[in-house]
Design an enzyme around this catalytic site. Sequence first.
Site, mmCIF file in Angstrom:
data_model
loop_
_atom_site.group_PDB
_atom_site.id
_atom_site.type_symbol
_atom_site.label_atom_id
_atom_site.label_comp_id
_atom_site.label_asym_id
_atom_site.label_seq_id
_atom_site.Cartn_x
_atom_site.Cartn_y
_atom_site.Cartn_z
ATOM 1 N N GLY A 181 35.133 75.393 33.690
ATOM 2 C CA GLY A 181 35.303 75.025 35.094
ATOM 3 C C GLY A 181 34.756 75.935 36.167
ATOM 4 O O GLY A 181 34.842 75.579 37.338
ATOM 5 N N GLY A 183 31.624 76.824 36.895
ATOM 6 C CA GLY A 183 30.242 76.583 37.302
ATOM 7 C C GLY A 183 30.109 75.956 38.678
ATOM 8 O O GLY A 183 31.006 75.242 39.151
ATOM 9 N N CYS A 186 30.232 72.189 38.420
ATOM 10 C CA CYS A 186 31.261 71.688 37.504
ATOM 11 C C CYS A 186 32.485 71.278 38.310
ATOM 12 O O CYS A 186 32.929 72.007 39.188
ATOM 13 C CB CYS A 186 31.656 72.765 36.493
#
Length: 347
Positions: A181, A183, A186
């Site tokens: 999570g 990124g 993301c």
Amino acid sequence: MRIEQDLKLGFKDVLFRPKRSTLKSRSQVELTREFTFKHSGRQWSGVPVIAANMDSVGSFAMAASLAKHGCMTAVHKHYTVQDWSDFVATADTQTLNNVMVSTGTSDADFQKTQDIMALSDELIFICIDIANGYSEHLVEYVQRVRAQFPDKVISAGNVVTGDMVEELILAGADIVKVGIGPGSVCTTRVKTGVGYPQLSAIIECADAAHGLGGQIIGDGGCACAGDVAKAFGGGADFVMLGGMLAGHEESGGEIIEQDGKQFMKFYGMSSQSAMDKHSGGVAKYRAAEGKTVLLPFRGSVEYTIADILGGVRSTCTYVGAAKLKELTKRTTFIRVQEQENNVYGKE
């Protein structure tokens, strides 16, 4: 249900505490690291920065460019075997030694990986990559790949806790990819409520991996060179970058012109854009977990990678680490509530 009360930290929550240093110049810092991998027994030497296996980052052109700096590229899994064959005919040994062959966990993926690895003995890294590394299926697949490729370096992920790092290493992974999570494109944490602050994930997972003789890749969450240094300082052996290396001519993304300016499309690999392109759309049983953004086209990646590596060298001089390997031993993080003065905007 239970709640863990221990504080978990991201890169924005800390800064390095400077320490007395005998280094006179950034040029004295050695960023090259040498690893001997647990299961394969392979030795590798290079700069442990990796371009992410996203189809708008991890291209063959990126691999050729980063290899000149000793860095790695996890080539995305959407190239065909023929594409790989054409690449291996033209790439030099340094480039081939510094690419990871990315794969999912299906039977078709397994066959394709065999076909690609058969193209050259100089391909030594396999990156088994699924969004949820907590699936028992991943553990079984790692065992299967290890049995087929006993002398190749296998990376597997993604996970964020020490228990799963240990399980994957015991199953045959040399390296475990850490990050759920963080990124830039993301949205897993928003869509699912699942995740783990990246710096704490790296610290805890590195401790677990190193205890078994394995390594980790810190994957995601880096927005600047300082974050890359913090990942290394927290114990990451390798750091994987997506957004920081996107938007360049080597990235392989789609270029779009708007109002006379050039932009490059960049998206998460679980986004609507990625699934429309590679999977015929978002399956009815799932949600898209990624953004699609347009980045200003940034030209060649050469300046960017030099800037990132220069920042990490500078970190090392501030804490007295002559080699990147020493950085985590020289690291003391201090908790902060601000990172930078943004009165004139962000860098």
